[in-house]
Enzyme design. Structure first.
Site, short mmCIF file in Angstrom:
data_model
loop_
_atom_site.label_atom_id
_atom_site.label_comp_id
_atom_site.label_asym_id
_atom_site.label_seq_id
_atom_site.Cartn_x
_atom_site.Cartn_y
_atom_site.Cartn_z
N GLY A 147 34.54 64.68 0.19
CA GLY A 147 35.63 64.20 1.16
C GLY A 147 36.32 63.35 1.01
O GLY A 147 36.10 62.47 0.04
N GLN A 148 37.23 63.08 1.92
CA GLN A 148 38.15 61.96 1.60
C GLN A 148 37.77 60.38 1.54
O GLN A 148 37.95 59.65 0.38
CB GLN A 148 39.33 61.62 2.90
CG GLN A 148 39.89 63.14 3.06
CD GLN A 148 41.06 63.02 4.09
OE1 GLN A 148 42.33 62.66 3.64
NE2 GLN A 148 40.83 63.00 5.16
N LEU A 198 23.50 68.39 6.34
CA LEU A 198 23.15 67.53 7.55
C LEU A 198 22.47 68.36 8.76
O LEU A 198 21.70 67.77 9.61
CB LEU A 198 24.50 66.98 8.35
CG LEU A 198 25.35 65.85 7.51
CD1 LEU A 198 26.79 65.62 8.59
CD2 LEU A 198 24.34 64.55 7.74
N THR A 234 34.36 67.76 10.50
CA THR A 234 35.74 67.41 10.95
C THR A 234 36.74 68.15 11.25
O THR A 234 37.89 67.78 11.54
CB THR A 234 36.19 66.38 9.61
OG1 THR A 234 36.39 67.18 8.43
CG2 THR A 234 35.26 65.28 9.24
N THR A 266 35.08 57.89 15.10
CA THR A 266 36.51 58.35 15.18
C THR A 266 36.91 57.72 16.58
O THR A 266 36.19 57.37 17.68
CB THR A 266 36.36 59.74 15.32
OG1 THR A 266 37.77 60.03 15.69
CG2 THR A 266 35.48 60.44 16.35
N TYR A 319 34.62 67.79 19.07
CA TYR A 319 34.44 66.98 18.22
C TYR A 319 34.07 65.51 18.65
O TYR A 319 33.03 65.03 18.19
CB TYR A 319 35.62 67.02 17.28
CG TYR A 319 35.84 65.95 16.27
CD1 TYR A 319 34.85 66.26 15.06
CD2 TYR A 319 36.72 64.94 16.50
CE1 TYR A 319 35.17 65.14 13.83
CE2 TYR A 319 36.75 63.98 15.26
CZ TYR A 319 35.98 64.34 14.20
OH TYR A 319 36.09 63.12 13.17
N TRP A 357 43.08 58.84 11.89
CA TRP A 357 44.05 59.37 11.40
C TRP A 357 43.92 59.23 9.84
O TRP A 357 44.83 58.64 9.02
CB TRP A 357 45.49 58.87 11.78
CG TRP A 357 45.80 58.90 13.13
CD1 TRP A 357 44.84 59.61 14.25
CD2 TRP A 357 47.11 59.14 13.81
NE1 TRP A 357 45.61 59.74 15.30
CE2 TRP A 357 46.87 59.43 15.20
CE3 TRP A 357 48.39 58.63 13.38
CZ2 TRP A 357 48.17 59.43 15.93
CZ3 TRP A 357 49.38 58.67 14.22
CH2 TRP A 357 49.25 59.37 15.46
N1 LIG Z 1 39.74 62.56 8.70
C1 LIG Z 1 40.00 61.94 9.75
O1 LIG Z 1 41.24 61.91 10.14
C2 LIG Z 1 39.25 61.28 10.46
C3 LIG Z 1 39.45 60.36 11.54
C4 LIG Z 1 38.59 59.39 12.26
C5 LIG Z 1 37.28 59.71 11.63
N2 LIG Z 1 36.71 60.28 10.92
C6 LIG Z 1 35.50 60.17 10.25
O2 LIG Z 1 35.17 59.58 8.97
C7 LIG Z 1 34.32 60.26 8.24
C8 LIG Z 1 34.79 60.60 6.83
O3 LIG Z 1 35.81 61.65 7.25
P1 LIG Z 1 36.66 62.14 5.97
O4 LIG Z 1 38.15 62.49 6.56
O5 LIG Z 1 36.46 61.87 4.86
O6 LIG Z 1 36.07 63.91 6.12
P2 LIG Z 1 36.36 65.09 5.18
O7 LIG Z 1 37.07 64.81 4.13
O8 LIG Z 1 36.45 66.19 5.93
O9 LIG Z 1 34.93 65.02 4.27
C9 LIG Z 1 33.78 65.58 5.33
C10 LIG Z 1 32.71 65.65 4.00
O10 LIG Z 1 31.61 66.30 4.88
C11 LIG Z 1 31.08 67.21 4.37
N3 LIG Z 1 30.17 68.08 5.41
C12 LIG Z 1 30.80 68.87 6.45
N4 LIG Z 1 29.77 69.48 7.06
C13 LIG Z 1 28.65 69.05 6.52
C14 LIG Z 1 27.27 69.29 6.71
N5 LIG Z 1 26.78 70.27 7.93
N6 LIG Z 1 26.34 68.82 5.79
C15 LIG Z 1 26.63 68.16 4.89
N7 LIG Z 1 27.99 67.72 4.64
C16 LIG Z 1 28.81 68.31 5.43
C17 LIG Z 1 32.14 68.27 3.81
O11 LIG Z 1 31.75 68.99 2.82
P3 LIG Z 1 32.60 70.25 2.33
O12 LIG Z 1 33.82 69.54 1.71
O13 LIG Z 1 31.57 70.73 1.45
O14 LIG Z 1 32.77 70.90 3.53
C18 LIG Z 1 33.10 67.07 3.45
O15 LIG Z 1 32.64 66.73 2.00
C19 LIG Z 1 33.58 61.59 9.14
O16 LIG Z 1 32.60 60.82 9.85
C20 LIG Z 1 34.79 61.84 10.11
O17 LIG Z 1 34.24 62.03 11.33
C21 LIG Z 1 37.63 61.01 10.03
#
Ligand SMILES: NC(=O)c1ccc[n+]([C@@H]2O[C@H](COP(=O)([O-])OP(=O)(O)OC[C@H]3O[C@@H](n4cnc5c(N)ncnc54)[C@H](OP(=O)(O)O)[C@@H]3O)[C@@H](O)[C@H]2O)c1
Length: 296
Positions: free
Chosen positions: A11-12, A38, A63, A102, A126, A151
């Site tokens: 993930g990011q 998870l 996400t 978030t 979400y 974001w």
């Molecule tokens: N992206 C945004 O804009 C944003 C904004 C606010 C808050 N956040 C929060 O910041 C955190 C990190 O976000 P990010 O942007 O890094 O997210 P991301 O790039 O979508 O990465 C999320 C990771 O979680 C994994 N995942 C999804 N479902 C899962 C499950 N059931 N069990 C285990 N792993 C699982 C995914 O694996 P796969 O790649 O294998 O699917 C992915 O590696 C999260 O808590 C998110 O809610 C994100």
């Protein structure tokens, strides 16, 4: 404190931590699907036992904001039950948990940047599942720091920067929502902020004021339209596309999930308690765009 279990490998934010943690003398142990799931308590326990972490950063989450509208139960398993289990393991081992959340826990009607004291009121599935995750983690362990961000974008993965650059390459004009405000956050900047929080924990040991919710987003604010214009400006020196970016209203771009119209986050508490500040979102954007064009 050295070994840090990082969930959501690929993930990011987790990818950013793979670089940011070693730079501060930590040893990240990254776990991801399929072996870390998870929704499967045994897989969480197995990852925890194998890593024997001294702290945990939970970056894994459902996400897919729009898809969660039709799959709230599955999103709840990942975003609420998963963090509850992780927090319980952390409590038993006596190690701190940094859990990510978030701005979508808010309804966006405040009209000013949200502080941690403001009452959440999520508008989407979400947002509801992420809010439940905050409560679940905080209720299962004492040493829990929840970082709400917003974001998020990175040189990899699915995010607004990559979507805009791909769309802009094929079209002369893009229509982008101009009535939603927020704080773009570069994943590498957030990862460095998380590493700085962990470094503070290592230095001082756990303190009661570290428990609770903290806002951690890029400084400054913009709209999706302003963000899009800045993306094309930042990419232009590298030969990026220069489409015309037309401002539109949210009603002209309907999505399944309702987003907060104004999810700006006030990050003063993070600076006050941990001494950590994220750079301005334009700096974070420049960093991500440079990496995207291989100019780092
Ligand atoms: N992206 C945004 O804009 C944003 C904004 C606010 C808050 N956040 C929060 O910041 C955190 C990190 O976000 P990010 O942007 O890094 O997210 P991301 O790039 O979508 O990465 C999320 C990771 O979680 C994994 N995942 C999804 N479902 C899962 C499950 N059931 N069990 C285990 N792993 C699982 C995914 O694996 P796969 O790649 O294998 O699917 C992915 O590696 C999260 O808590 C998110 O809610 C994100």
């Amino acid at each position: 404190m050295r070994r840090i279990l990082v969930t959501g490998r690929g993930g990011q934010v987790a990818t950013g931590l793979a670089t940011a943690l070693p730079a501060r003398g930590f040893e990240p142990v990254l776990v991801g699907q399929p072996e870390f799931e998870l929704a499967q308590p045994e897989s969480i326990a197995a990852a925890f036992a194998a890593a024997r972490p001294e702290a945990v950063v939970n970056c894994a989450a459902w996400t897919a904001v729009d898809a969660a509208e039709e799959a709230e139960a599955e999103a709840f398993c990942a975003n609420a039950l998963g963090p509850a289990r992780l927090a319980a393991l952390c409590a038993r081992a006596g190690v701190p948990l940094i859990h990510l959340s978030t701005d979508y826990v808010f309804d966006g009607r405040k009209g000013a940047p949200y502080t941690e004291e403001d009452a959440p009121n999520p508008l989407s599935a979400y947002g509801r599942t992420k809010l439940a995750g905050e409560w679940a983690a905080l209720s299962r362990a004492e040493r829990v720091t929840v970082l709400r961000t917003a974001w998020v974008h990175a040189p990899l993965g699915r995010n607004f920067v990559r979507t805009m650059l791909a769309a802009g390459a094929g079209r002369a004009e893009l229509r982008v929502v101009a009535d939603q405000r927020g704080c773009p956050t570069a994943a590498p900047d957030l990862a460095e902020a998380i590493a700085a929080v962990l470094a503070r924990l290592r230095e001082t040991g756990w303190r009661p004021e570290y428990r609770g919710v903290f806002h951690a987003a890029g400084a400054g604010e913009t709209t999706w339209h302003g963000f899009a214009e800045a993306i094309f400006e930042a990419a232009a020196p590298f030969g990026g596309p220069r489409p015309r970016v037309v401002p539109i209203a949210t009603v002209e771009y309907p999505t399944r999930a309702t987003r907060p119209a104004d999810g700006r986050l006030d990050c003063a508490k993070l600076a006050r308690v941990f001494g950590v500040r994220l750079p301005h979102w334009r700096e974070g954007l420049a960093r991500v765009v440079r990496a995207l064009y291989g100019a780092d």
